[in-house]
Design an enzyme around this catalytic site. Structure first.
Site, PDB file in Angstrom:
ATOM      1  N   GLN A  69       0.820  -1.218   0.000  1.00 15.78           N
ATOM      2  CA  GLN A  69       0.000   0.000   0.000  1.00 15.78           C
ATOM      3  C   GLN A  69       0.845   1.255   0.000  1.00 15.78           C
ATOM      4  O   GLN A  69       0.365   2.324  -0.376  1.00 15.78           O
ATOM      5  CB  GLN A  69      -0.974  -0.007   1.173  1.00 15.78           C
ATOM      6  CG  GLN A  69      -0.330  -0.249   2.516  1.00 15.78           C
ATOM      7  CD  GLN A  69      -1.283   0.047   3.678  1.00 15.78           C
ATOM      8  OE1 GLN A  69      -2.450   0.339   3.486  1.00 15.78           O
ATOM      9  NE2 GLN A  69      -0.766  -0.026   4.885  1.00 15.78           N
ATOM     10  N   ARG A  74       1.031   6.187   8.038  1.00 17.85           N
ATOM     11  CA  ARG A  74      -0.002   6.450   7.040  1.00 17.85           C
ATOM     12  C   ARG A  74       0.647   6.551   5.667  1.00 17.85           C
ATOM     13  O   ARG A  74       1.867   6.658   5.549  1.00 17.85           O
ATOM     14  CB  ARG A  74      -0.734   7.771   7.343  1.00 17.85           C
ATOM     15  CG  ARG A  74      -1.441   7.804   8.692  1.00 17.85           C
ATOM     16  CD  ARG A  74      -2.649   6.893   8.769  1.00 17.85           C
ATOM     17  NE  ARG A  74      -3.723   7.283   7.884  1.00 17.85           N
ATOM     18  CZ  ARG A  74      -4.803   7.964   8.251  1.00 17.85           C
ATOM     19  NH1 ARG A  74      -4.940   8.356   9.505  1.00 17.85           N
ATOM     20  NH2 ARG A  74      -5.765   8.245   7.377  1.00 17.85           N
ATOM     21  N   TRP A 100      -0.590  10.496   0.289  1.00 18.12           N
ATOM     22  CA  TRP A 100      -1.792  10.503  -0.550  1.00 18.12           C
ATOM     23  C   TRP A 100      -1.632  11.277  -1.851  1.00 18.12           C
ATOM     24  O   TRP A 100      -2.453  12.110  -2.209  1.00 18.12           O
ATOM     25  CB  TRP A 100      -2.991  11.017   0.245  1.00 18.12           C
ATOM     26  CG  TRP A 100      -3.398  10.097   1.378  1.00 18.12           C
ATOM     27  CD1 TRP A 100      -2.624   9.226   2.070  1.00 18.12           C
ATOM     28  CD2 TRP A 100      -4.711   9.962   1.935  1.00 18.12           C
ATOM     29  NE1 TRP A 100      -3.354   8.554   3.012  1.00 18.12           N
ATOM     30  CE2 TRP A 100      -4.638   8.999   2.963  1.00 18.12           C
ATOM     31  CE3 TRP A 100      -5.939  10.562   1.679  1.00 18.12           C
ATOM     32  CZ2 TRP A 100      -5.740   8.620   3.728  1.00 18.12           C
ATOM     33  CZ3 TRP A 100      -7.041  10.193   2.436  1.00 18.12           C
ATOM     34  CH2 TRP A 100      -6.934   9.231   3.451  1.00 18.12           C
ATOM     35  N   ASP A 140      -9.889   2.675  -1.323  1.00 19.33           N
ATOM     36  CA  ASP A 140     -10.257   2.991   0.055  1.00 19.33           C
ATOM     37  C   ASP A 140     -11.161   4.231   0.142  1.00 19.33           C
ATOM     38  O   ASP A 140     -11.324   4.960  -0.834  1.00 19.33           O
ATOM     39  CB  ASP A 140      -8.966   3.210   0.859  1.00 19.33           C
ATOM     40  CG  ASP A 140      -9.135   2.929   2.346  1.00 19.33           C
ATOM     41  OD1 ASP A 140     -10.229   2.495   2.743  1.00 19.33           O
ATOM     42  OD2 ASP A 140      -8.165   3.116   3.100  1.00 19.33           O
ATOM     43  N   GLU A 165     -16.357   6.828   2.347  1.00 20.14           N
ATOM     44  CA  GLU A 165     -17.359   7.254   3.348  1.00 20.14           C
ATOM     45  C   GLU A 165     -17.333   8.738   3.672  1.00 20.14           C
ATOM     46  O   GLU A 165     -18.201   9.212   4.393  1.00 20.14           O
ATOM     47  CB  GLU A 165     -17.111   6.536   4.686  1.00 20.14           C
ATOM     48  CG  GLU A 165     -16.766   5.105   4.629  1.00 20.14           C
ATOM     49  CD  GLU A 165     -15.279   4.906   4.332  1.00 20.14           C
ATOM     50  OE1 GLU A 165     -14.924   3.802   3.920  1.00 20.14           O
ATOM     51  OE2 GLU A 165     -14.492   5.859   4.470  1.00 20.14           O
ATOM     52  N   ASP A 197     -11.621  -1.884   8.901  1.00 19.59           N
ATOM     53  CA  ASP A 197     -10.569  -1.809   9.921  1.00 19.59           C
ATOM     54  C   ASP A 197     -11.024  -2.358  11.266  1.00 19.59           C
ATOM     55  O   ASP A 197     -11.358  -1.589  12.172  1.00 19.59           O
ATOM     56  CB  ASP A 197     -10.162  -0.342  10.126  1.00 19.59           C
ATOM     57  CG  ASP A 197      -9.648   0.311   8.849  1.00 19.59           C
ATOM     58  OD1 ASP A 197      -9.347  -0.422   7.884  1.00 19.59           O
ATOM     59  OD2 ASP A 197      -9.536   1.540   8.830  1.00 19.59           O
ATOM     60  N   HIS A 235      -2.617  -7.930   6.638  1.00 19.20           N
ATOM     61  CA  HIS A 235      -2.408  -6.482   6.795  1.00 19.20           C
ATOM     62  C   HIS A 235      -1.487  -6.297   7.997  1.00 19.20           C
ATOM     63  O   HIS A 235      -1.635  -6.972   9.000  1.00 19.20           O
ATOM     64  CB  HIS A 235      -3.751  -5.779   7.021  1.00 19.20           C
ATOM     65  CG  HIS A 235      -3.707  -4.301   6.750  1.00 19.20           C
ATOM     66  ND1 HIS A 235      -2.774  -3.459   7.290  1.00 19.20           N
ATOM     67  CD2 HIS A 235      -4.494  -3.524   5.961  1.00 19.20           C
ATOM     68  CE1 HIS A 235      -2.982  -2.220   6.852  1.00 19.20           C
ATOM     69  NE2 HIS A 235      -4.019  -2.232   6.033  1.00 19.20           N
TER      70      HIS A 235
END
Lengths: 671, 671
Positions: B272, B285, B288, B389, B392, B456, B521
Site C-alpha cells: 500500500q 499512514r 496521498w 479505500d 465514506e 478496519d 495487513h
C-alpha cells in the site's frame, strides 16, 4: 394587559407589551400528536425511548376575543387567555385525546434561561434540551468520565447532564419573565432554538402561566407568591453544624463529645440509622422499617431532652418505601395502603439487594396513616429534623388508588411526599421549629419542602457529579423559588474507585459555611472514606468554620427573613443583584450568599489561588480585609479554611463582616 | 400480480398474493413531514441530530386503478403501482416539497430481516433500528467496551452497532422477499415494530421495488439480476495468499522470499505504500499523492513482469482524496476537479494531521481524469489489484459540480467511487483479470465493486469490532448480492491498548481460508503489533493454510461460477440452503462456505473446543473425517490450524474434501 395581533397567517400574543407567542404557518405555535413510550427502570435510573407516531403542526387559527383555536384539518387545540394577579394564564384543551403536545414560546437569540428544577451540570439552560423526569441523577453524569462509564456498565446508572432528582416545568428567562406549565407529565424543554423555546409534554397540559417583571427580585417575589414559600428555617440551624454520624447512641454521643472538645459548634446529630442497619454490596444501608431501633438508640426520648438543653438537635431519616414483610409494610399491606402491581398484588421494588413496598400517597387514608407514622415514630420522640429521602422512584407500571396513570404521577410523587411531611410538621404545630430536607422535588417543593439537599454527589472533583456540581444545583433550585438548600459535606457516593479525601472534605466544609446550613455525611462506604472524626486537624478546621457560621447568624437570620418575605434564595446568581452585568449571566461556579457576600468556592484539588469575578461594587476580601473594585477578575490565595469570599463595603452588615475579618483573618500568612 | 383491497378505512396492497402494505387510519402506511438535521463530522464519524418538525399521518386515501393518493388535509402522496420482471414497483410523488418521509411495510411478529448493507454487529436486524449513513464504523462499536469509551473520548470515534462503511436501503425478509428503496438520502430502517417495518428517509424516494420468491436462492438470483453482478474474481486469487507488506521493494521481496522458503503459497504482494509514507500519531499512514514512489519501488514495472512469471501479483492502494499541495491535488485544483467549500475554494478535509482535497466525482471531467490516474499510474504498471479505500468521507457541507446537496450525495459516493475504478478496469479490458477491494459501499456495489473487504477491525476479540464481527459483515453484504468479501488477516486498528497477538493473527488466518480470498495487513502500527514475518511457526501455519486454500481451488472456481450465474455469495447464511431449519435463522457466527462446507470460526482467545450447530444433513469433519448427523449441536476440538469445518457427505466435491482430510488431518492428535 393581553394583546392579540392578527395579520394574514400571523398571530402574535403579548402580555404587558411583551411578545409571548408568535405563530406563523412556517413556525406554528402548537403541535399535537401521538407517541408510544418505552420506559426501562433500573433502581431509579430510567431509559426512555419515545416513539413519536405523529406530530401535526396546527397551522390554522381562529380568534374569538381571548379564545383562540389552532387547528389542522380535524385536529384542534383551543387556548383561552386570561389575566390573574398581573400574570398571563393560558388554558389548553384539545378536541381529540392526544398524548403528545408541543408549544413554542417566543425567544430571542441572546436570551438565557435558568431553572427547570435542580440542574447540576448547567445553570444557563440555553442551547440544550432538558427532559423533565424525576430520577436518580446518576453517578458521574458525564459520558466522558470513567466514573460514568463504569456506573453505566455495572448499574445502568451513569446519568447525563439533565438527569435530576428535581425536574420542574418552570423557568426564568433573561427576558425578565418566569413561566410555569401546569403538568406533571414527562416533558422536554428544548432551549436549542434561536427564536423559540419548544416545550414538549406527554399530555395536553391544563394551563401555563407567564409573568413579566421589571427585575429578578420581582420575578422571585412573584414566582414564590405563586408557588407559596416554605416555613421559616429553624433558628438552631445557624448555631453550628449537623454531624452526620451513626452506629448507635454511644458512638454518636462520642462523636459529639469529640467535636465539642475541639471547639466545633454543633447544632445537631443526624443519625440516619435510628431505625437500624442493612448491609449490601453498595455499602451500609438503612433498615427501611421506620421506627426507633431501641437497641441502637436506647432511651432516645430522654437523651433528646438532654441534648435539647445544650441546643443540640437530634435528626433522623425516613422515605416512602417500606421493607418487605416488616411491621410497617405488613400494616400498610393489610390496610391496602400500598401501591399495586398489574396483578393487584403489592408492588415490590428492588432497592439493591432488598425489596420494598410503596406507600400509596394518592390514597388519602394511606397518606394520613403515613403522616401519623412521621408524627408518632419521629416527631413525638422530640426529633427536630430528618432526611425525607427517595421521592424519585415511583415505578411507571404500578397501579395507584387515585386511578391516574403512574406515568403521569411519577413527577408528582416528590411533592406528594413533601406534602405528607409538611402536614405532619404543620399539624403538630412545628412549622419553623422542625424541618426536613429532600433531594426529590417538583412544582410545590417551594412550599412543601422545608429545605432541599443536593443529593448524592460522587466523592471527587469531577465537574458534573462532584463538589462543583452542587453550586449550579443550588442556583437553579433557588431561581425558581426554593430558598433553602445545602449538600452533604464531603459528598456521598464512593464507587468505581472514587474515595473521599481529607482535602475534598475540607473544601466542601469551608464552602458550605456559605449555604443555608451545614451537615456532614459519612457516605455510602464510611469505613473506606475519609471521616472528620479520624483527624484532629480537620476537627480544628471544623471548629474554625462553624464558629464563622455562628458569627454569620445575624446575617443568616436576615437571609431567612428575605426568603420568607420575598422568596429570595440564600444562594443567588450574581445577575440577581447586578442585572446590568453581562458577565454575571455566564457564571455558575460563583454566587452571592445573600446580597452582600460573594463566594467562589474552591472545587479543584491542590489549588492555591483562585480567580474570582467581582461585579461592579466595592468589595472587601473576608480573610485579609483587602479592598477590591468590582467589574473585574481578581486573584486571591485560597489555602484550606480561607475560601474565596468577599463582602460588600456598603453592606448594612459591614461591622459583622469586619469582625469576622479581624477574628478569622489569615494570621501570619498572606493570601 | 398486483391486488388492491379496499374496505372502509382499510387498504391492502398485495403482490403475488403477499401482503405488502396494510393501511388503516390508526396504522397509516405513509407519513410526510419536515425536519432539520444538524450533522457533525469528525474524521468520518458523524453525529446526527435530527429535529423532526412535523410528522403527518396520511390517513385518507383514494384509489384509481393502480394510482393511490394518500392524504391528510392539504398534504398528499401519490403512489403508482406497476409490475416489472415479476417485481412490484412503487413510485412516489408528494404534492408539496417535504424532506421527511416514513413508510410502513407489512410485517409479522416472527419475521426476521437481513441486509441493509454491511452490518457487523447483528445479522438479523429485527428489534433494532438502523440508521443508513456511510461512515467510519467506529473503534469498539460497543458502549460497554473500554475501547469504545476511549475512542469516543479521544477521537469521537467509538461507533455503535449500526455504524457501517456500507449502508444500503435493501433487505431480505424471511417472508421470502427482497426490498429496495431507490434513494441515497439518509435513512433509518426501523425493525422494532411487531406488525410493520418503518422505513424513514430524508426525502420522498423515487421508488421502491419488492420481489417475493419461493426461496432464498431465487431471492439472491432475482436481487442480483436487479443490481447486476460483479466481474469474475481473478483466478490468481485462489492460488495463495496476498501478503500485505510494505517498506520498499527490497523489503517486500525479502518477505516474499521468506514466505516462499517456508512453503507459503503466495498469490500477491500488496504494497500500500507504493506512493510513499506519512507518519502521524495514529500510526504509519500513506502518502496521498497516487503515483509510484520510485525511490521506494525502483524499476517496478520490470519487477512486476518478473513476479508475473511466478504467478505473484503486485497490488497497491488508492483513494479519492489528494494530499494538499501535491502534484495530483494541484492538477485537480487547476482544472476545477475538486469539490468546493461554501466560499468557492477547494474543500480541504482533515484526515488526521494531514489535509486533502476531494476529487469531485459528480463532475464527468473530473471522474474521467481520475479514472485515467488509475489507468496510467496503476494499471499501466502491470498492477493486478488495489485497495480502493475511503468512500465514506464526503462532507455534507461541500459544493459539488452536479448541484445536488452533498447530504443527498453522501451515501451515493461509495458507488461513484466504485464506478470510477470499475470503468478504469473495464476500459483497459481487464475485467476478471484486475480487481480492487472496497470497504465503503451502497446500492450498486454489487456490480461496480469487484470485491469488498470488511474494513478496519480492532486487533482483538471484542464482539462488535474484533475478529468475530467480520462474519455478520460477510453474511449481510452477501445476502444483498455482494458475493465476494474478505477481511484483513489479523485486523487493523491497534489503539487504546489493543495490540495484535500471534494467536489472533493465526485464528484470523485459518478463518479466512474460508472466505473469497486471503490477504494479510500489518495494521496501523506495524512495529508494535504481531507480524507473520517475525515468527517461523506462523509462517509454517501459513504454509499449511494456504496449501489448503490452493487445494480448495476447484471448489472456489465453482463458487465464483455460482456468483456469476446466480449471485450466490461465497459465504452464506445456513438458512439459504436449509430454509426449513428454524435454528439457522439465529446463527451469525457460523456460515456456509458455498453449499457444501460449514464453518464456525474460533473467535475467542484460548479456546480448545467449539460447539457447532449442523443443519440437517450428513456432515464430515474436515480434520478427522468423522461423520456427523445434522440438526444438532456437536463439539469438536479446535487447536490452531484446525478451525471447525465440516463438508457435506453428498457434495459433488466429496473427493476433493476427502483428499484434504487425508492430507491435512490432525496427525497424531485427536480433536
Amino acid at each position: 394587559m393581553i394583546k392579540i395581533e392578527q395579520k394574514d397567517h400571523n398571530l402574535k400574543i403579548y402580555h404587558n407589551d411583551q411578545l409571548v407567542i408568535h405563530h406563523t404557518d412556517t413556525n406554528p405555535a402548537f403541535y399535537l400528536g401521538s407517541g408510544t413510550a418505552h420506559i426501562e427502570n433500573y433502581r431509579g435510573n430510567y431509559e426512555i425511548d419515545d416513539y413519536i407516531e405523529s406530530r401535526i403542526p396546527l397551522i390554522d387559527f381562529q380568534c374569538q376575543d381571548y379564545e383562540i383555536t389552532f387547528s389542522y384539518y380535524m385536529l384542534s387545540l383551543s387556548i383561552s387567555l386570561s389575566e390573574v394577579d398581573d400574570r398571563l394564564i393560558v388554558d389548553f384543551k384539545s378536541n381529540q385525546p392526544v398524548n403528545r403536545f408541543w408549544m413554542r414560546i417566543y425567544a430571542t437569540p441572546e436570551e438565557k434561561v435558568y431553572g427547570c428544577g435542580e440542574q447540576a451540570s448547567y445553570f444557563n439552560l440555553r442551547n440544550r434540551d432538558y427532559p423533565l423526569w424525576t430520577s436518580e441523577p446518576g453517578v458521574g453524569r458525564d459520558k466522558h468520565s470513567l466514573t460514568t462509564y463504569y456506573a453505566n456498565l455495572f448499574d445502568k446508572a451513569g446519568g447525563d447532564y439533565y438527569t435530576t432528582y428535581y425536574p420542574e416545568p418552570t423557568f426564568v428567562s433573561t427576558r425578565r419573565y418566569w413561566l410555569h406549565v401546569d403538568s406533571n407529565a414527562y416533558a422536554i424543554f428544548d432551549f436549542k432554538h434561536s427564536d423559540y423555546h419548544e416545550l414538549f409534554f406527554w399530555e395536553v397540559p391544563k394551563s401555563m402561566v407567564i409573568s413579566f417583571k421589571q427585575d429578578y427580585k420581582d420575578i422571585l417575589k412573584d414566582l414564590t407568591s405563586y408557588t407559596k414559600r416554605p416555613p421559616r428555617l429553624p433558628e438552631f440551624l445557624h448555631d453550628g453544624i449537623i454531624l452526620g454520624v451513626q452506629g448507635g447512641l454511644e458512638k454518636v454521643l462520642g462523636y459529639l463529645k469529640q467535636a465539642e472538645s475541639h471547639g466545633v459548634k454543633v447544632s445537631g446529630l443526624w443519625c440516619q440509622d435510628w431505625a437500624g442497619h442493612n448491609y449490601t454490596s453498595f455499602g451500609k444501608r438503612l433498615y427501611w422499617n421506620w421506627r426507633l431501633d431501641e437497641k441502637l438508640y436506647p432511651d432516645l426520648k430522654n437523651v433528646i431532652k438532654e441534648l435539647d438543653k445544650k441546643n443540640v438537635a437530634f435528626l433522623t431519616y425516613i422515605c416512602p418505601f417500606l421493607l418487605k414483610n416488616e411491621t410497617l409494610f405488613n400494616e400498610a399491606k393489610d390496610n391496602h395502603y400500598l401501591a399495586l402491581n398489574q396483578d393487584g398484588d403489592s408492588y415490590i421494588l428492588d432497592f439493591g439487594e432488598f425489596d420494598c413496598g410503596i406507600v400509596d400517597l394518592t390514597n388519602p387514608k394511606a397518606f394520613n396513616w403515613y403522616k401519623n407514622v412521621i408524627k408518632h415514630n419521629i416527631i413525638d420522640l422530640g426529633i427536630k429534623g430528618w432526611m425525607a429521602d427517595f421521592g424519585e422512584y415511583l415505578p411507571v407500571d404500578c397501579v395507584l388508588h387515585n386511578g391516574v396513570d403512574a406515568k403521569l404521577m411519577h413527577n408528582a410523587w416528590p411533592v406528594l411526599w413533601a406534602k405528607c411531611n409538611y402536614e405532619a410538621v404543620e399539624e403538630t404545630q412545628n412549622l419553623g421549629k422542625v424541618f426536613y430536607f429532600m433531594r426529590a422535588g417538583g412544582h410545590g417543593s417551594q412550599h412543601y419542602s422545608t429545605s432541599m439537599w443536593a443529593g448524592d454527589q460522587s466523592v471527587n472533583w469531577e465537574t458534573h457529579d462532584g463538589i462543583a456540581s452542587v453550586i449550579p444545583s443550588a442556583l437553579s433550585t433557588g431561581i425558581i423559588g426554593n430558598p433553602f438548600t445545602h449538600s452533604d459535606i464531603g459528598g456521598y457516593t464512593s464507587l468505581h474507585g472514587n474515595i473521599r479525601t481529607k482535602e475534598l472534605f475540607e473544601r466542601w466544609l469551608e464552602m458550605n459555611v456559605f449555604s443555608s446550613y451545614m451537615r456532614t455525611h459519612e457516605g455510602n462506604r464510611p469505613s473506606t472514606n475519609f471521616q472528620f472524626y479520624q483527624d484532629d486537624s480537620t476537627l480544628n478546621l471544623m471548629a474554625r468554620m462553624t464558629s464563622i457560621k455562628v458569627a454569620l447568624k445575624p446575617y443568616m437570620l436576615h437571609l431567612v427573613d428575605e426568603a420568607m418575605e420575598y422568596g429570595y434564595p440564600v444562594q443567588r446568581p450574581i445577575f440577581m443583584h447586578y442585572p446590568e452585568d453581562s458577565t454575571a449571566y455566564n457564571l455558575q461556579y460563583e454566587f452571592l450568599f445573600g446580597a452582600d457576600v460573594m463566594v467562589k468556592p474552591v472545587v479543584h484539588s491542590e489549588q492555591s489561588t483562585q480567580e474570582v469575578y467581582l461585579p461592579e461594587d466595592d468589595w472587601i476580601h473576608l480573610w485579609t480585609g483587602t479592598h477590591y473594585q468590582g467589574e473585574q477578575r481578581v486573584n486571591v490565595g485560597c489555602p484550606i479554611g480561607y475560601p474565596p469570599v468577599f463582602y460588600r463595603k456598603n453592606s448594612k452588615f459591614r461591622e459583622l463582616f469586619d469582625n469576622i475579618t479581624k477574628e478569622y483573618h489569615n494570621k501570619g500568612g498572606s493570601l
